[in-house]
Each structure stands twice: as C-alpha cells, then as structure tokens.
Design a protein around this motif. Sequence first.
Motif: not given
Length: 138
Positions: A104-118
């Motif tokens: 829902v938040f990261y349209k490109k899935g787990v490899a989305d460059p706008d997804y990261c982990v803190l």
Amino acid sequence: MDLKRIEKFISKRKVSFICSVDSEHYPCVKAMLKPRKRNGIREFYFSTNTSSMRVGQYLKNPNASVYFYRKGLFRYTGVMLKGRMEVLTDQKTKDMIWQKSDTVFYKKGVADPDYCVLKFTAAEGRYYCDLKTDSFKL
C-alpha cells in the motif's frame, strides 16, 4: 529494575514514539506503529520511507529515543529508551520485516528504493509508573 517487566509492557503497546534531532539541535517526535521486530528491549526495527525527513535527520545525527506508554483510568506508565538509530537499506534487513500489506505504501514492493528500515539500539532507559521513576542501563 525488572527488565522482563519492561519488555512485557513494551510488547503490549500498539504505538511508539521515535525522536530524532534536527539540524538546529531540537528534538523531533513522531508517532509510529509498534516496532516490526524486537530483540528484548535493546533492538527495535521500524519501517519507513527512505525519503522521509526523519531518515535524513538520523543520517546526520543517530542519537535517538523511543517512547512507549499506557494511560489507564488511574495509572500512567511510560518507558523511554535512549540510544542510536541506524538507517538500513540492505535487502536482507528489508526482507526481514516486510509485510504483504506494505505494498500500500511501497508500490514497487520490498525492493522499493523508498522503503528502508530504522534499527534502534537502546543503551539506557527510564521507567515511570505510580509516581515513581527508575533509570536503567542496558
């Protein structure tokens, strides 16, 4: 201080607050969902947007705190942890906390460059309950 009691308290919280420090040295607080993964009360993993203001702040200054609370009818309980926040973008870590609903938040899935982990690593904390505060080191 009973660290198992604190761990149990944190595990029941659905919301947490993370705090970063901005370029003018002011604290900045943000409400987050509970951590995606946790190792005791020392390590916490949150998902967020790589492009977020908070990520930029942690990259410049990793000093951070995380706060959990419960407001009951007659009792307020809180745990504040101080430590350091890392911004992780490696695929293994992203895969570790990914949830199917994240698309829902990261349209490109787990490899989305706008997804990261803190990843927050606590060094010390304070526990408040019944008008009493206890400090502890980890």
